[in-house]
Structures are given as C-alpha cells and as structure tokens.
Design a protein around this motif. Structure first.
Motif, PDB file in Angstrom:
ATOM      1  N   ILE A   9      73.490  47.539  24.102  1.00 27.47           N
ATOM      2  CA  ILE A   9      73.422  46.100  24.373  1.00 27.47           C
ATOM      3  C   ILE A   9      71.984  45.647  24.573  1.00 27.47           C
ATOM      4  N   GLU A  10      71.218  46.424  25.321  1.00 30.65           N
ATOM      5  CA  GLU A  10      69.822  46.068  25.572  1.00 30.65           C
ATOM      6  C   GLU A  10      68.982  46.185  24.302  1.00 30.65           C
ATOM      7  N   ALA A  11      69.249  47.217  23.505  1.00 24.01           N
ATOM      8  CA  ALA A  11      68.499  47.415  22.259  1.00 24.01           C
ATOM      9  C   ALA A  11      68.759  46.281  21.271  1.00 24.01           C
ATOM     10  N   GLU A  12      69.977  45.733  21.298  1.00 24.23           N
ATOM     11  CA  GLU A  12      70.308  44.604  20.424  1.00 24.23           C
ATOM     12  C   GLU A  12      69.388  43.417  20.693  1.00 24.23           C
ATOM     13  N   LYS A  13      69.019  43.242  21.947  1.00 22.37           N
ATOM     14  CA  LYS A  13      68.167  42.108  22.329  1.00 22.37           C
ATOM     15  C   LYS A  13      66.712  42.327  21.928  1.00 22.37           C
ATOM     16  N   LEU A  14      66.264  43.577  21.960  1.00 25.72           N
ATOM     17  CA  LEU A  14      64.849  43.885  21.779  1.00 25.72           C
ATOM     18  C   LEU A  14      64.454  44.299  20.367  1.00 25.72           C
ATOM     19  N   GLU A  15      65.419  44.732  19.566  1.00 26.54           N
ATOM     20  CA  GLU A  15      65.102  45.306  18.253  1.00 26.54           C
ATOM     21  C   GLU A  15      64.390  44.342  17.318  1.00 26.54           C
ATOM     22  N   HIS A  16      64.664  43.046  17.471  1.00 23.75           N
ATOM     23  CA  HIS A  16      64.106  42.055  16.548  1.00 23.75           C
ATOM     24  C   HIS A  16      62.667  41.668  16.885  1.00 23.75           C
ATOM     25  N   VAL A  17      62.222  41.972  18.090  1.00 24.20           N
ATOM     26  CA  VAL A  17      60.892  41.513  18.516  1.00 24.20           C
ATOM     27  C   VAL A  17      59.906  42.661  18.691  1.00 24.20           C
ATOM     28  N   LEU A  18      60.309  43.872  18.366  1.00 25.73           N
ATOM     29  CA  LEU A  18      59.431  45.033  18.525  1.00 25.73           C
ATOM     30  C   LEU A  18      58.318  44.997  17.476  1.00 25.73           C
ATOM     31  N   SER A  19      57.079  45.012  17.923  1.00 19.82           N
ATOM     32  CA  SER A  19      55.939  44.974  17.007  1.00 19.82           C
ATOM     33  C   SER A  19      55.660  46.360  16.442  1.00 19.82           C
ATOM     34  N   GLU A  20      54.883  46.429  15.377  1.00 17.62           N
ATOM     35  CA  GLU A  20      54.507  47.716  14.791  1.00 17.62           C
ATOM     36  C   GLU A  20      53.736  48.565  15.801  1.00 17.62           C
ATOM     37  N   GLU A  21      52.875  47.904  16.559  1.00 16.38           N
ATOM     38  CA  GLU A  21      52.052  48.624  17.531  1.00 16.38           C
ATOM     39  C   GLU A  21      52.909  49.256  18.620  1.00 16.38           C
ATOM     40  N   LEU A  22      53.865  48.480  19.153  1.00 14.23           N
ATOM     41  CA  LEU A  22      54.723  49.007  20.214  1.00 14.23           C
ATOM     42  C   LEU A  22      55.679  50.062  19.659  1.00 14.23           C
ATOM     43  N   GLU A  23      56.106  49.872  18.424  1.00 13.59           N
ATOM     44  CA  GLU A  23      56.959  50.879  17.773  1.00 13.59           C
ATOM     45  C   GLU A  23      56.244  52.229  17.726  1.00 13.59           C
ATOM     46  N   GLU A  24      54.972  52.218  17.362  1.00 12.67           N
ATOM     47  CA  GLU A  24      54.190  53.454  17.302  1.00 12.67           C
ATOM     48  C   GLU A  24      54.022  54.082  18.682  1.00 12.67           C
ATOM     49  N   VAL A  25      53.823  53.248  19.688  1.00 17.44           N
ATOM     50  CA  VAL A  25      53.673  53.750  21.059  1.00 17.44           C
ATOM     51  C   VAL A  25      54.970  54.409  21.528  1.00 17.44           C
ATOM     52  N   LEU A  26      56.094  53.760  21.270  1.00 17.12           N
ATOM     53  CA  LEU A  26      57.395  54.317  21.654  1.00 17.12           C
ATOM     54  C   LEU A  26      57.630  55.649  20.950  1.00 17.12           C
ATOM     55  N   ASP A  27      57.364  55.657  19.655  1.00 14.94           N
ATOM     56  CA  ASP A  27      57.589  56.861  18.849  1.00 14.94           C
ATOM     57  C   ASP A  27      56.777  58.036  19.399  1.00 14.94           C
ATOM     58  N   LYS A  28      55.495  57.791  19.686  1.00 18.93           N
ATOM     59  CA  LYS A  28      54.613  58.846  20.192  1.00 18.93           C
ATOM     60  C   LYS A  28      55.029  59.293  21.591  1.00 18.93           C
ATOM     61  N   SER A  29      55.366  58.332  22.457  1.00 21.22           N
ATOM     62  CA  SER A  29      55.719  58.672  23.842  1.00 21.22           C
ATOM     63  C   SER A  29      57.006  59.479  23.919  1.00 21.22           C
ATOM     64  N   LEU A  30      57.857  59.331  22.902  1.00 24.15           N
ATOM     65  CA  LEU A  30      59.133  60.055  22.866  1.00 24.15           C
ATOM     66  C   LEU A  30      59.023  61.380  22.110  1.00 24.15           C
ATOM     67  N   GLY A  31      57.825  61.669  21.593  1.00 25.07           N
ATOM     68  CA  GLY A  31      57.625  62.929  20.875  1.00 25.07           C
ATOM     69  C   GLY A  31      58.077  62.883  19.432  1.00 25.07           C
ATOM     70  N   PHE A  32      58.008  61.710  18.818  1.00 28.94           N
ATOM     71  CA  PHE A  32      58.396  61.518  17.413  1.00 28.94           C
ATOM     72  C   PHE A  32      59.822  62.028  17.159  1.00 28.94           C
ATOM     73  N   PRO A  33      60.799  61.433  17.845  1.00 29.59           N
ATOM     74  CA  PRO A  33      62.189  61.898  17.768  1.00 29.59           C
ATOM     75  C   PRO A  33      62.851  61.594  16.421  1.00 29.59           C
ATOM     76  N   THR A  34      63.883  62.339  16.117  1.00 33.40           N
ATOM     77  CA  THR A  34      64.657  62.118  14.882  1.00 33.40           C
ATOM     78  C   THR A  34      66.082  61.681  15.176  1.00 33.40           C
ATOM     79  N   LEU A  35      66.496  61.745  16.461  1.00 35.72           N
ATOM     80  CA  LEU A  35      67.855  61.364  16.835  1.00 35.72           C
ATOM     81  C   LEU A  35      67.844  60.465  18.066  1.00 35.72           C
TER      82      LEU A  35
END
Length: 221
Positions: A103-129
């Motif tokens: 539910i929370e991801a539904e609200k945020l998915e449309h406004v995530l910037s490329e920069e924040l996407e990269e930060v999330l990806d790196k902070s999570l260890g480049f996850p695949t699942l």
C-alpha cells in the motif's frame, strides 16, 4: 533531467504495470481481467486502452485483448522496479510488515527519482528480489524468470524451499508471515486432503494446515 516516464500519468503507469503482471499469466490480456484486477468497469478500461494504443504503449484488439509494446513494457518494468525497491526498503530498513508495504509503495512508486532509486538500490545491496520473493527488474529493464511451481503441485513427503508468496490478500500475507512461511524457508508437505481441500505442511518441525486457496498463493522450488 526529465525522465521518459515523467511524461506519463500515475494512471497510465498503473495500467501498464497491471497489464505486464497479467501478461505473465496469459497473453493477450483480456479487458475483463484488467477491470477485475484494478477494480474498474470494463467500459472504463476499454476507453483507457484506446488512449494507451494512441500513445503506442499497447496493442489493443477489441474482443481479443491487449499486449504491451516494447515502449509500454519499458515503462511498466521501471515502475515495477520502483515499487519493489520501495517495498524492500520499507520492510528491511523501516521494519514495516510485509503485508503492509504494498500500500505504501503504491503511493511512492510514481514519484521516485532516478537519484533516489540509485540510493535505495545501493543501500539494499543491489537486490534482485522484493520481500515477497518477486523479482526486481534491473535498471536496464531486465527481469529474472522464476523457476518455480505452486505449493499445491508438490507431492506429500517432499521438502521444498519457498520462493515467492502472492500479494492478492493482505490478511493471508499477515498469517503466512506469522507462521514463518516466507521466501527462503524450507517446508515439508505432510498431507494433502482432497476431502477438505486443505494442505498440511511442516515449518521448523511445526505443522500448519490451511486451505488450498491459501496454498495457491505460495510458490516453491
């Protein structure tokens, strides 16, 4: 810099995301299937599909169904990537239960910037699942094919590993999380009852019995 998907509305992205998910089950996707999944009328869906076709995001054939174009698939995969990265971040870093992150991801998915996407990806260890075992599309738009089967298809006495749990029902997700039936866990099929439409499994030597409708949401390898 303006991303390509910034040109599309949240509604457009939601349609493309859901069409992509439905295509993994059956293609072409029927209008009625989209209407059911999104809680909309068939007439409303038909009107939107015509607009998406004009935007060259889908190929729509009345009375036959719809499929994504390469352009439409690219947008769908990017929004799915956003959604699943956010779900994982909320679950792993913020401690939000896996039955509440969608539910929370539904609200945020449309406004995530490329920069924040990269930060999330790196902070999570480049996850695949994501937390539910669904594959996270790569930045390049590739998505892992899952080698799995439904829990219901496994014979009695066989031990399997949980790969993915469907998100169709939050109450079911909450229950399965509470008993420890999550991706990565090994379970043994103890009994399958045709009479009662139930399945009994063992998780960490503790047996649990639930309906086949619940079991149909669980995938294993």
């Amino acid at each position: 810099m303006l991303r390509e998907d910034d040109l599309f509305s949240n509604r457009t992205e939601d349609y493309l995301k859901n069409i992509f998910k439905l295509e993994q089950i059956l293609s072409p996707v029927k209008t009625s299937s989209i209407a059911s999944k999104m809680g909309l009328s068939s007439a409303s869906v038909t009107g939107m599909l015509k607009k998406l076709q004009k935007m060259k995001l889908v190929i729509y054939k009345p009375y036959q169904g719809v499929s994504l174009t390469k352009k439409g698939e690219k947008v769908a995969l990017e929004i799915i990537r956003h959604h699943r990265l956010i779900e994982l971040f909320l679950n792993q870093k913020m401690g939000i239960d896996w039955d509440k992150v969608d539910i929370e991801a539904e609200k945020l998915e449309h406004v995530l910037s490329e920069e924040l996407e990269e930060v999330l990806d790196k902070s999570l260890g480049f996850p695949t699942l994501d937390p539910h075992g669904d594959p996270i599309p790569s930045k390049e738009g590739n998505i892992k094919k899952m080698n799995e089967k439904k829990l219901l298809e496994v014979e009695e006495g066989i031990q399997v590993s949980i790969t993915r749990v469907g998100q169709e029902n939050n109450e079911v997700l909450k229950y399965l999380g509470e008993i420890g039936l999550i991706p990565g866990v090994s379970v043994e099929i103890l009994k399958k009852s045709v009479k009662t439409d139930t399945i009994t499994i063992s998780i960490n030597e503790v047996s649990h019995t639930f309906s086949n409708s619940v079991a149909s949401l669980v995938f294993v390898c």
